[in-house]
Structures are given as C-alpha cells and as structure tokens.
Design a protein around this motif. Structure first.
Motif, mmCIF file in Angstrom:
data_model
loop_
_atom_site.group_PDB
_atom_site.id
_atom_site.type_symbol
_atom_site.label_atom_id
_atom_site.label_comp_id
_atom_site.label_asym_id
_atom_site.label_seq_id
_atom_site.Cartn_x
_atom_site.Cartn_y
_atom_site.Cartn_z
ATOM 1 N N LEU A 160 -72.252 3.150 -24.740
ATOM 2 C CA LEU A 160 -71.416 4.200 -24.172
ATOM 3 C C LEU A 160 -70.980 5.192 -25.251
ATOM 4 C CD1 LEU A 160 -69.875 5.304 -21.703
ATOM 5 C CD2 LEU A 160 -67.957 3.836 -22.368
ATOM 6 N N ALA A 161 -70.549 4.642 -26.409
ATOM 7 C CA ALA A 161 -70.150 5.519 -27.519
ATOM 8 C C ALA A 161 -71.331 6.350 -28.004
ATOM 9 C CB ALA A 161 -69.577 4.673 -28.654
ATOM 10 N N ALA A 162 -72.493 5.690 -28.120
ATOM 11 C CA ALA A 162 -73.681 6.420 -28.584
ATOM 12 C C ALA A 162 -74.078 7.510 -27.596
ATOM 13 C CB ALA A 162 -74.840 5.438 -28.779
ATOM 14 N N THR A 163 -74.034 7.166 -26.296
ATOM 15 C CA THR A 163 -74.408 8.150 -25.273
ATOM 16 C C THR A 163 -73.453 9.332 -25.281
ATOM 17 O OG1 THR A 163 -75.332 6.407 -23.896
ATOM 18 C CG2 THR A 163 -74.835 8.512 -22.823
ATOM 19 N N ASN A 164 -72.139 9.043 -25.337
ATOM 20 C CA ASN A 164 -71.160 10.138 -25.376
ATOM 21 C C ASN A 164 -71.346 11.009 -26.621
ATOM 22 O OD1 ASN A 164 -69.845 9.594 -22.947
ATOM 23 N ND2 ASN A 164 -68.481 8.078 -23.900
ATOM 24 N N ALA A 165 -71.661 10.353 -27.735
ATOM 25 C CA ALA A 165 -71.878 11.116 -28.964
ATOM 26 C C ALA A 165 -73.101 12.023 -28.841
ATOM 27 C CB ALA A 165 -72.042 10.165 -30.149
ATOM 28 N N VAL A 166 -74.174 11.454 -28.272
ATOM 29 C CA VAL A 166 -75.401 12.252 -28.124
ATOM 30 C C VAL A 166 -75.174 13.416 -27.159
ATOM 31 C CG1 VAL A 166 -77.769 12.221 -27.255
ATOM 32 C CG2 VAL A 166 -76.962 10.385 -28.733
ATOM 33 N N VAL A 167 -74.502 13.113 -26.025
ATOM 34 C CA VAL A 167 -74.239 14.174 -25.044
ATOM 35 C C VAL A 167 -73.326 15.250 -25.644
ATOM 36 C CG1 VAL A 167 -73.163 14.694 -22.824
ATOM 37 C CG2 VAL A 167 -74.620 12.680 -23.050
ATOM 38 N N ALA A 168 -72.261 14.787 -26.344
ATOM 39 C CA ALA A 168 -71.349 15.754 -26.960
ATOM 40 C C ALA A 168 -72.079 16.601 -28.001
ATOM 41 C CB ALA A 168 -70.171 15.014 -27.598
ATOM 42 N N LYS A 169 -72.895 15.955 -28.814
ATOM 43 C CA LYS A 169 -73.653 16.701 -29.832
ATOM 44 C C LYS A 169 -74.574 17.722 -29.167
ATOM 45 C CE LYS A 169 -77.118 16.104 -33.478
ATOM 46 N NZ LYS A 169 -78.163 16.839 -32.797
ATOM 47 N N TYR A 170 -75.207 17.322 -28.090
ATOM 48 C CA TYR A 170 -76.129 18.250 -27.424
ATOM 49 C C TYR A 170 -75.376 19.474 -26.909
ATOM 50 C CZ TYR A 170 -79.136 20.336 -23.922
ATOM 51 O OH TYR A 170 -79.857 21.238 -23.187
ATOM 52 N N TYR A 171 -74.249 19.229 -26.216
ATOM 53 C CA TYR A 171 -73.542 20.360 -25.610
ATOM 54 C C TYR A 171 -72.788 21.205 -26.650
ATOM 55 C CZ TYR A 171 -74.475 19.128 -20.775
ATOM 56 O OH TYR A 171 -75.097 18.907 -19.566
ATOM 57 N N ILE A 172 -72.284 20.543 -27.698
ATOM 58 C CA ILE A 172 -71.490 21.276 -28.680
ATOM 59 C C ILE A 172 -72.356 21.924 -29.748
ATOM 60 C CG2 ILE A 172 -69.714 21.039 -30.471
ATOM 61 C CD1 ILE A 172 -68.492 18.791 -28.788
ATOM 62 N N HIS A 173 -73.401 21.235 -30.184
ATOM 63 C CA HIS A 173 -74.208 21.737 -31.303
ATOM 64 C C HIS A 173 -75.630 22.100 -30.895
ATOM 65 C CE1 HIS A 173 -71.039 20.688 -34.129
ATOM 66 N NE2 HIS A 173 -70.968 19.462 -33.584
#
Length: 751
Positions: free
Chosen positions: A247-260
């Motif tokens: 869950l943490a990894a998925t949220n990090a990947v999704v956040a990175k995609y949308y933010i960066h």
C-alpha cells in the motif's frame, strides 16, 4: 455476524475497484489533453507560418512601391536647377537639403523592407516549420513513455489488489480460529465450574474416571484450536504487513506519477518548444527593431536637417552664389566742376548762420523721427513675435492619432475637434494672413522712416563736423562749439565681412589667436549656463529653441556682451543649446577638419571602443594646439551631460546624432546617407572616451571643463579637491575664517 462482515468486505473491494477505475480514466484523459495541446500548437505554428508568408509578400510589395516612388522624383530633380547648382559647388540650400534627405530616406526604407521580407521568408518561416516537426516527434516519443508509465501503475495497483485479498482471507481465517478457541475456553471454564460445585470427598471412584477423560478431551481440543489460531494469526500478520508495504509503495508510486512524472512527461512534450519559439519571435523582433533603428537613424538625419533650416544661412548662400548681383556698388566720389578744388562743406560767414539753423532743424527733426521710428520698430517686433508664434506653433504632434486603445470613430472625432480641425486651420490661416499684411505695412513704414533717418543723419553728422571745425577756425580756439546734446544713436549693424570674421562664422584658430581667448566666450558661457540649469533638460540639443531668442543671444555675443553671465535661470535652455550648436555649425573650418575625415571614418572598422579611441587620439594629436583645447573642453562637457541621460534622454549616441553633422560635416565628395552613421559613431566614441583621447592639463596647458560650475569662485561639491574650499587668493590676502569661507561658498549641481 459473518454475513455482515462479508458484506463489508465486498464494499471495501468495490470502493478499491472504483478508485482504480477513476485512476485509469484519468490516465486516458491525460493523453487526450496532451494530444489536444500538441494539435493546438501545430495549428498555431501553421497560422504563424501563413501570417509571416503573407507579411513577407506585403513587405516586398511595399519595398518595390517605395523604390518606384523615390526613383520617380529622383529622376525629376536630376534635371532641376537646384541639382545642377549642387553638382557645381556641392552646396545645397537647407530647404533643398531636406528634400534630398527625404528621398534618400525613402530609398533606405525600400532596402530595409526588402531585407525584412527576406528574413521572414528564409528564416522565420523555416524556423516555424522546424518547430512543427519537433512538436510532432516529441509528442509521439513522450506518449510511448507515458504508456509505459501507465502500465507500471496498473501493475502496481493489481499487486496491491492481490495482497489486499490475501490479507482479507487470512484475517477472516484468523477471526474464525479465534472464535473456535473462545468456544473451547468457555467449555473448559464450564467444566471446571461443575467440578468445583461437587465435594470431591463425596464422589465415588467410578464417577471420577469419566470426568477426567472429559477434561482431557477438552484440553486437547483447546490446544489444537490454540495452535490453529496462532498459525492463522501469524499468517494474517504477515499478510497485513505485505499489504501495508505494498500500500505504501503503491501510494508512493501513484503520488510520484501525479506530482512528478506527469509534470516531467509534459516537459518532455514541451522540450525546446518555448525556447525555439522564443528564438523565432526574437528573430522577428530583431528584424523589426533593426528596421525601426535604421528608420530612426535616417529620420534623425532629416530631423537634424530640419533643425538646421536657417533662413539666415540660406540668405547668405544665395548671396554668395550670386555675389556679383548682391555685392554693394562702389561709393560715389565727389566730382568737382571745372577744376573746383573745394571738397568740403563751407561753414564760413555768411553761410555759417544758415548752416547752424539748418543743423538745429535737422537735429530736432531727427529726434522726432527716431522716436516715431522706434515706436514703429517696437510694433514691428511685437507683430513679428506674434507672427513667429503663429508660424512656430507646435501643431505637428499627431500622437493622438496613434492611440491604439481608441476606436477608429473616436480617433476621427478627436482629429476633427483638435487643433488640426478644418475650422481651426482655416481660422488660423486667416489670422496669419491678416497679421502678415499688417507686418508688411509696418515693415514698409519702418524702412521708409529708417531710410529718411539715415539720409538726415548723414547730413546732420557732416554739418556737426563742419560747424565744429568752422567755429574753431573762426574763434581761433580749441574749445569745442556749444551744440545741442546729441540724440541717442541708432544701433548700427556690422558690415557682413566684419560679421563673418568676428565671433560667429569665423575661423576658430584665427579667432583664438587674435582674441587671446583659449575658449571662445560664447562656448564657455553657453556651457556654463547649461551646466547650471540644463543638465536634466529632456531632449537638450535635440529640441529646438526659440529662433527669436537664439538670434537675440547671438547678437548680444556679437556686440561683445555676455547675456548669460547673470546667475538667473531666465533664458530658455533649448535656445542656449541652439546658440552653442549654431556657433560650431557656422565655423569656416569645422572642428574636425575635412582633410582628416577619411582617417576618422576608418576607425569605425575597429570593433573595440578602446582601439577606436586610441586611433582617434593619434589623429587628434596632429591638430593645432588651440583646436585640441577647444575639443577637450567641449567633449568633457558632452560626456558630463550624457551622465544625466536617465533624466535628459541624451546618451552619447543621441548627442552624437545632434553634434555629428555640426562638428564633422561630410565632405561633398562623400555620400551623406552612407557616411552619417559612421560620423555618429566617431562622435559617440570621442564623447565616451574623451579622457583617453585628449591630453590632460599636465600634458597640454589650457582651460579644462569642470563639472561643478557656479557664478562664485567656490562650490560645495563632492568632487572638489581637498583644500579647494578652504583658501582664496583675493589679491594678497587669504581669508581663512569659517565665516569668510562660508560666505564665499555656493551650492552647486551634482557632478
């Protein structure tokens, strides 16, 4: 209980799937947005190409029209009388010179617009086509990268879904095992409670054995369920850990995609687009600005020619061209009759009384005529000033017509109601003609009166001389005769030959040697006045002053007066600046000698300003010492004036435009249009590097320009040397007291 938990699990799974579905929809829409942006950019670039293609056609068409226009009138004036005279002595009237420069400017604009068309066609449009190709290619590559990133997001969300399902399954089994363990514990507690109620001593031996067997079974069942619960709990804990980590990894990947990543992907699509488009537009701006610069340079030449429109100069040129026609004839000589040797008026008796009476009558008549003619002259001057105001009214500013914020209708209404409206123009035209008629009538009256005064004055002066000598001869004494007080003399104009060799229109080197003034008084006085009152004057040397005031100041200098000596700001700065320009423009030999013209111009080929200054310095040191001193003084002043360019808008280049044609006129053998820009560069270089070009006072003794000028000896200036304010040599005494020093100090302008 289990059914409600199962229902809740289904809701959680449904929420997760909805969230994942929304993310996937977002990913699809992102590609659509980027694709729309790419298409809009391509459309924009295509429109720009079409615009500049059409603009290039218009520019070349306009260029050809301008060329035809200039050629039409150029061929017409080649056969004109003025042009033939120009070919003969290379000397144009100032008004004809303006016409020549307008045609030259038209040809220059024709060439510039042809160049602009070529830049649009072969540079700007080509750049836009290249940017279009780059946009298409980069979008395609960025989309491929984006698809890969989307697949990675889908993979991550699928993995999260799998571990979440595993966690839910193990958690369900753990809850079930815990429930069974609790049932076993309840049975054990129930069994122990029953055993506690019976008296062990009352139990029979045969009843004790079956009860022990039941307790053992319950204990074994509890142990099994305890082991099963522990096993399921461990599995649930591991599954929960995996779920939380994913869950943490998925949220990090999704956040990175949308933010960066999304921002970086847009940057990939934009890679070089804005920079390339900026370079293209800067090419357009550079072309347009250079067109305007070239246009302004040509217009500055015309403006300088307009500033130099001078009726007096044209009058002198006309008289010089037709010298035999306008040259004064020889004086009439006395022609005695038949050997009569007497060539003087006789004042002996018996005609002395008659001559004396005639003298008194002439004196009385002259006094009356001079008073009357002086009144006519005052009326004439006032009328001339009124007419001058009508003719020099600043009705040439058409800025209102170029206010882009106004509509066409409002511009028309403003133009019709403005100073240039037809009704106002007709009214002013009528007033001007009426004033002209009145002026001409008064001018005629003044000429008749002054002619009569001249005739009577000549008789009066001759009779005065005759009667004075006659009375001395008759009385045998040197005592002058008793005559009425002499009326105030009329102001006499110097003969033209004397005027040309006095102060204005003189040879500078000869004037300095004859007068002993290392800096001509008109130069020193005008520079001082501008230093005191005009350093911040906007457009100084560019904005013309009042021609009437310029003439008044000039005439005062010609009479040996200094009208600018008083420390009062009572003269128009632009008029004072006009006098300074007029003085240098009228020199017989220009400040920069014509024989050195090509040497000065050759320095422009050097790119470095320091190298130009060095070569100019080598040329200037060959000039006469007196000329170098004047040049050093003038250019130090111009450099100081340019330091106020933020306020007066006159940087070294603008000052060079004003002084170039005045100080360094183009020889008749050179093309004025092609040479004027080089002349301006030379003058600009001298202004900027004057301290390097001209020798210091230690190397060449003579007056130098001081930034701090005042009517008194001292000024409180941050540039004053130590001790300069503390001691004054007043004859043989030195005033050292603070009070004496403070009374001598005067506040000066900043240096």
């Amino acid at each position: 209980m289990s059914s409600s938990r199962f229902k809740k699990d289904k809701e959680i799974i449904a929420d997760y799937e909805t969230q994942v579905k929304e993310i996937r929809n977002q990913l699809v829409e992102q590609f659509k947005c980027l694709e729309q942006q790419s298409e809009s950019r391509i459309q924009l670039l295509q429109d720009l190409q079409e615009f500049f293609r059409r603009k290039a056609e218009i520019e070349i068409e306009y260029s050809r029209s301008l060329d035809k226009l200039s050629e039409r009138f150029s061929s017409k004036i080649r056969s004109s009388r003025e042009h033939q005279q120009f070919k003969k002595d290379q000397h144009l009237l100032s008004s004809v010179n303006c016409w020549y420069l307008v045609l030259n400017q038209t040809r220059r604009e024709s060439r510039d617009h042809a160049t602009l068309s070529d830049i649009y066609t072969n540079n700007v449009i080509v750049r836009l086509a290249q940017i279009t190709e780059d946009v298409i290619r980069l979008f395609k590559k960025s989309k491929d990268i984006g698809i890969q990133m989307h697949e990675e997001l889908v993979k991550v969300t699928n993995e999260l879904y799998t571990v979440m399902k595993t966690y839910h399954m193990y958690h369900t089994e753990s809850i079930s095992a815990e429930s069974k363990l609790k049932d076993a514990e309840k049975q054990e507690e129930k069994q122990f409670s029953k055993s506690g109620d019976l008296n062990v001593n009352l139990l029979r031996h045969e009843d004790r054995q079956p009860r022990r067997s039941t307790v053992r079974k319950i204990e074994k069942m509890k142990e099994k369920r305890q082991a099963k619960y522990s096993e399921n709990k461990l599995k649930c804990t591991k599954a929960r850990n995996d779920y939380l980590l994913n869950l943490a990894a998925t949220n990090a990947v999704v956040a990175k995609y949308y933010i960066h990543d999304v921002s970086d992907m847009i940057d990939c699509c934009d890679l070089g687009y804005h920079a390339s488009l900026a370079r293209t537009f800067r090419t357009y701006l550079s072309a347009e600005y250079n067109l305007e610069t070239s246009r302004h340079e040509g217009l500055d030449v015309i403006e300088n020619a307009v500033d130099n429109l001078d009726s007096r100069s044209d009058k002198h040129k006309l008289m010089d061209m037709h010298n035999q026609v306008f040259c004064p004839p020889m004086r009439f000589d006395y022609l005695p009759h038949m050997g009569d040797e007497v060539c003087q008026v006789s004042a002996q008796q018996p005609v002395q009384t008659e001559l004396l009476m005639r003298y008194h009558q002439l004196q009385s008549r002259l006094a009356t005529l001079k008073i009357e003619n002086e009144e006519v002259r005052k009326t004439l001057d006032a009328t001339m000033q009124t007419l001058q105001d009508m003719l020099t009214v600043e009705d040439f500013d058409v800025s209102d017509a170029f206010q882009h914020s106004r509509s066409t209708e409002s511009i028309k209404s403003v133009a019709s109601e403005s100073y240039m409206g037809k009704v106002n123009v007709a009214k002013r035209r009528f007033n001007q003609q009426e004033t002209e008629m009145f002026y001409l009538s008064k001018f005629k009256e003044y000429l008749n009166g002054s002619n009569l005064i001249i005739k009577l004055q000549a008789k009066h002066d001759l009779l005065k001389l005759t009667l004075g000598e006659g009375e001395r001869a008759e009385c045998g004494t040197t005592r002058p005769p008793t005559l009425p007080p002499k009326p105030q003399k009329m102001r006499k104009l110097r003969p033209r030959s004397v005027y040309n060799h006095k102060l204005f229109n003189c040879d500078l080197e000869t004037f300095i040697k004859d007068s002993g003034q290392p800096i001509p008084v008109v130069v020193e006085s005008c520079v001082r006045y501008i230093n005191l009152y005009g350093l911040q004057q906007q457009g100084i040397f560019r904005v013309p002053g009042s021609q009437v005031e310029v003439n008044d100041i000039k005439n005062s200098f010609e009479r040996g007066e200094d009208p600018l000596i008083d420390d009062r700001d009572e003269h128009d700065i632009n008029s004072v600046a006009g006098v300074l320009k007029l003085y240098f423009r009228g020199l017989e030999n220009s400040l920069f000698p014509k024989e050195c013209f090509l040497d000065f111009i050759s320095t422009i080929k050097l790119e470095s300003g320091a190298e130009r200054a060095h070569h100019i310095q080598q040329i200037i040191v060959t000039l006469p010492r007196t000329i170098i001193i004047v040049m050093r003084y003038l250019f130090a002043f111009l450099n100081h004036l340019s330091q106020y360019s933020d306020e007066n808008m006159m940087d070294p280049y603008n000052l060079a435009i004003c002084f170039g044609p005045t100080l360094m006129p183009i020889p008749d053998s050179q093309d004025p249009v092609s040479c004027q820009a080089n002349v301006n560069e030379v003058i600009k270089t001298v202004i900027i590097h004057n301290e390097v070009i001209f020798p210091s006072q230690r190397e060449l003794d003579g007056p130098i320009y001081e930034k701090c000028m005042t009517g008194e000896e001292f000024c409180d200036s941050p540039h004053s040397e130590p001790g300069a304010l503390d001691e004054v040599d007043n004859g043989t005494e030195q005033h050292t007291s603070d009070e004496a020093k403070m009374t001598k100090k005067r506040r000066c302008r900043r240096g």
